[in-house]
Write a protein that holds these residues in place. Structure first.
Motif, PDB file in Angstrom:
ATOM      1  N   THR A 143       0.841  -1.192   0.000  1.00 17.12           N
ATOM      2  CA  THR A 143       0.000   0.000   0.000  1.00 17.12           C
ATOM      3  C   THR A 143       0.882   1.251   0.000  1.00 17.12           C
ATOM      4  O   THR A 143       1.820   1.354   0.774  1.00 17.12           O
ATOM      5  CB  THR A 143      -0.897  -0.008   1.246  1.00 17.12           C
ATOM      6  N   CYS A 144       0.584   2.174  -0.892  1.00 19.33           N
ATOM      7  CA  CYS A 144       1.376   3.395  -1.014  1.00 19.33           C
ATOM      8  C   CYS A 144       1.261   4.228   0.268  1.00 19.33           C
ATOM      9  O   CYS A 144       0.159   4.471   0.759  1.00 19.33           O
ATOM     10  CB  CYS A 144       0.898   4.206  -2.216  1.00 19.33           C
ATOM     11  N   GLY A 145       2.395   4.640   0.795  1.00 20.11           N
ATOM     12  CA  GLY A 145       2.409   5.394   2.040  1.00 20.11           C
ATOM     13  C   GLY A 145       1.950   6.838   1.865  1.00 20.11           C
ATOM     14  O   GLY A 145       1.447   7.467   2.800  1.00 20.11           O
ATOM     15  N   ARG A 146       2.111   7.366   0.639  1.00 15.97           N
ATOM     16  CA  ARG A 146       1.771   8.770   0.408  1.00 15.97           C
ATOM     17  C   ARG A 146       0.253   8.994   0.377  1.00 15.97           C
ATOM     18  O   ARG A 146      -0.256   9.943   0.962  1.00 15.97           O
ATOM     19  CB  ARG A 146       2.400   9.231  -0.914  1.00 15.97           C
ATOM     20  N   CYS A 147      -0.467   8.091  -0.297  1.00 17.22           N
ATOM     21  CA  CYS A 147      -1.919   8.293  -0.447  1.00 17.22           C
ATOM     22  C   CYS A 147      -2.714   7.300   0.401  1.00 17.22           C
ATOM     23  O   CYS A 147      -3.947   7.260   0.319  1.00 17.22           O
ATOM     24  CB  CYS A 147      -2.314   8.152  -1.907  1.00 17.22           C
ATOM     25  N   ASP A 148      -1.997   6.480   1.176  1.00 18.97           N
ATOM     26  CA  ASP A 148      -2.670   5.465   1.991  1.00 18.97           C
ATOM     27  C   ASP A 148      -3.476   4.478   1.157  1.00 18.97           C
ATOM     28  O   ASP A 148      -4.433   3.876   1.627  1.00 18.97           O
ATOM     29  CB  ASP A 148      -3.608   6.122   3.021  1.00 18.97           C
ATOM     30  N   GLY A 149      -3.093   4.367  -0.099  1.00 16.31           N
ATOM     31  CA  GLY A 149      -3.709   3.329  -0.931  1.00 16.31           C
ATOM     32  C   GLY A 149      -4.903   3.775  -1.745  1.00 16.31           C
ATOM     33  O   GLY A 149      -5.390   3.012  -2.570  1.00 16.31           O
ATOM     34  N   ASP A 150      -5.404   4.998  -1.541  1.00 16.02           N
ATOM     35  CA  ASP A 150      -6.584   5.356  -2.350  1.00 16.02           C
ATOM     36  C   ASP A 150      -6.199   5.958  -3.703  1.00 16.02           C
ATOM     37  O   ASP A 150      -7.061   6.197  -4.557  1.00 16.02           O
ATOM     38  CB  ASP A 150      -7.586   6.225  -1.578  1.00 16.02           C
ATOM     39  N   GLY A 151      -4.886   6.193  -3.918  1.00 13.70           N
ATOM     40  CA  GLY A 151      -4.428   6.640  -5.232  1.00 13.70           C
ATOM     41  C   GLY A 151      -4.561   8.121  -5.493  1.00 13.70           C
ATOM     42  O   GLY A 151      -4.129   8.613  -6.527  1.00 13.70           O
ATOM     43  N   ALA A 152      -5.186   8.831  -4.549  1.00 13.28           N
ATOM     44  CA  ALA A 152      -5.392  10.273  -4.757  1.00 13.28           C
ATOM     45  C   ALA A 152      -4.294  11.069  -4.047  1.00 13.28           C
ATOM     46  O   ALA A 152      -3.886  10.727  -2.946  1.00 13.28           O
ATOM     47  CB  ALA A 152      -6.761  10.684  -4.215  1.00 13.28           C
ATOM     48  N   GLU A 153      -3.809  12.081  -4.718  1.00 10.06           N
ATOM     49  CA  GLU A 153      -2.778  12.954  -4.145  1.00 10.06           C
ATOM     50  C   GLU A 153      -3.285  13.510  -2.800  1.00 10.06           C
ATOM     51  O   GLU A 153      -4.457  13.890  -2.684  1.00 10.06           O
ATOM     52  CB  GLU A 153      -2.502  14.084  -5.158  1.00 10.06           C
ATOM     53  N   PRO A 154      -2.419  13.511  -1.766  1.00 10.16           N
ATOM     54  CA  PRO A 154      -2.872  14.039  -0.470  1.00 10.16           C
ATOM     55  C   PRO A 154      -3.518  15.414  -0.625  1.00 10.16           C
ATOM     56  O   PRO A 154      -3.067  16.236  -1.407  1.00 10.16           O
ATOM     57  CB  PRO A 154      -1.578  14.118   0.339  1.00 10.16           C
TER      58      PRO A 154
END
Ligand SMILES: [Zn+2]
Ligand SMILES: [Zn+2]
Length: 372
Positions: A143-154
């Motif tokens: 799971t991507c740490g930047r977007c927490d897995g939702d795929g959307a830019e913070p």
């Protein structure tokens, strides 16, 4: 699970010699027919489960071989446990087997189970004998740490999919010789998640997952056989949208050991005696996986004789007990003689007669009991 264990080939309706492709084809056809979303038969879910289990065994070369040789009991002894499929989430069975969704369904809420991955591990026979813990390293999607897995830019959020209005599924009508068939398919706009990302995360490009290295300590049970797999549940690729992670299959290869040959749970080893040691009797050191042992050989030991060392073989996987070690006698015949040695042997031969080589009573009985 069904109470009676039915023949897997019979369940799939294929010949015992069926190819991989034939087995897969048969399973696909049966799965389509028995899928509880399609079939109105009351026993469809149970039959579907049986068929899926048969396919799981026969689609894997190793478990198929085990089943062919020893049947259901062989699978159990070999440590094989069929997956207990969750009937509430049948789509997962297909993605697990085929890497796609046979029915074009998206899993609920767009959450999908992550893929499985495999890693190979080579160990020594001594490790298989004693059992060991080894570290394996592999790459998995996490799971991507930047977007927490939702795929959307913070700072941004995914929005409701305009194509399906958030349902994740769209109705599709197809016509076949059997008539009209209406089914819900995954929405092409959002791949079934019901939401779309307008501003993709920079780190994962909107995927919600990134590849990363992972290392894990794997417990290798004593007695493991070459080619067996250890499943590490939930250590594979991360699932989509919070779905469960896939599994990691660790394929264990047991390296050859030049001192030993493995025969199931038994160990075979050869011992060299010189003609003099064999004729006069001798005590020699013989290697076992548990260290060297001293073995006494009687005068008149013959080539090919077998000594069985009870319990000196491999541990039986996931059970009590051990195999045996069989030591096979090889008698080394001199290849190069000095003049003096040749003279002595000729002299010995002149002094020999039938009595010198006469078999003991019960020689064969002894040999037989050694082989037992
Ligand atoms: Zn991301
Ligand atoms: Zn959609």
């Amino acid at each position: 699970m069904a109470t009676a264990e039915r023949d897997y080939y019979e369940l799939l309706g294929v010949e015992r010699g069926a190819t991989e492709a034939e087995i897969k084809k048969a399973f696909r056809a049966l799965a389509r027919e028995l899928h509880p979303d399609v079939s109105k038969e009351a026993d469809a879910p149970e039959r579907f489960k049986e068929v899926a289990q048969a396919y799981e065994v026969l689609s894997n070369a190793e478990s198929r071989k085990l089943y062919d040789q020893y049947g259901h009991a062989g699978l159990k002894r070999g440590g094989f446990t069929p997956t207990d499929f969750d009937l509430g989430n049948l789509g997962d069975i297909f993605s697990a087997f085929f890497g796609d969704d046979l029915f074009g369904r998206a899993a609920r809420g767009g959450a999908g189970r992550g893929g499985d991955t495999a890693v190979r591990l080579q160990i020594e026979l001594a490790d298989a004998y004693a059992g060991s813990t080894r570290r394996v390293e592999f790459e998995v999607a996490s799971t991507c740490g930047r977007c927490d897995g939702d795929g959307a830019e913070p700072g941004t959020s995914p929005v409701t999919c305009p194509t399906c209005g958030g349902a994740g599924r769209v109705q599709q009508v197809s016509r076949s010789v059997f008539g009209e068939f209406v089914r819900a398919g995954a929405c092409p706009g959002c791949s079934g998640s019901g939401r779309v990302v307008e501003t993709p995360c920079e780190q994962c490009d909107g995927q919600g997952r990134t590849m990363s290295a992972k290392s894990l300590d794997v417990d290798i049970p004593a007695g493991i056989h070459d080619g067996q797999q250890i499943r590490l549940r939930g250590e594979g690729h991360a699932g989509a949208n919070g779905g469960p992670a896939g599994d990691v299959y660790v394929e264990v290869r047991v390296a050859d050991d030049e001192r030993f040959e493995r025969d199931g749970n038994d160990i075979l080893a050869a011992v060299d005696l010189t003609i003099v040691q064999a004729a006069l009797g001798a005590t020699v050191s013989v290697p076992t996986l548990d260290g060297d042992v001293e073995l006494e050989f009687e005068p008149g030991t013959q080539p090919g004789m077998v000594r069985t060392l009870r319990g000196k073989g491999m541990p039986v996987l996931q059970r009590f007990g051990r195999g045996d070690q069989r030591v096979i006698v090889n008698v080394a015949v001199p290849r190069r003689l000095t003049d003096e040695q040749r003279r002595l042997l000729e002299q010995f031969e002149q002094g020999s007669d039938e009595e010198t080589y006469r078999r003991d009573e019960g020689f064969f009985e002894k040999l037989r009991s050694a082989l037992r």
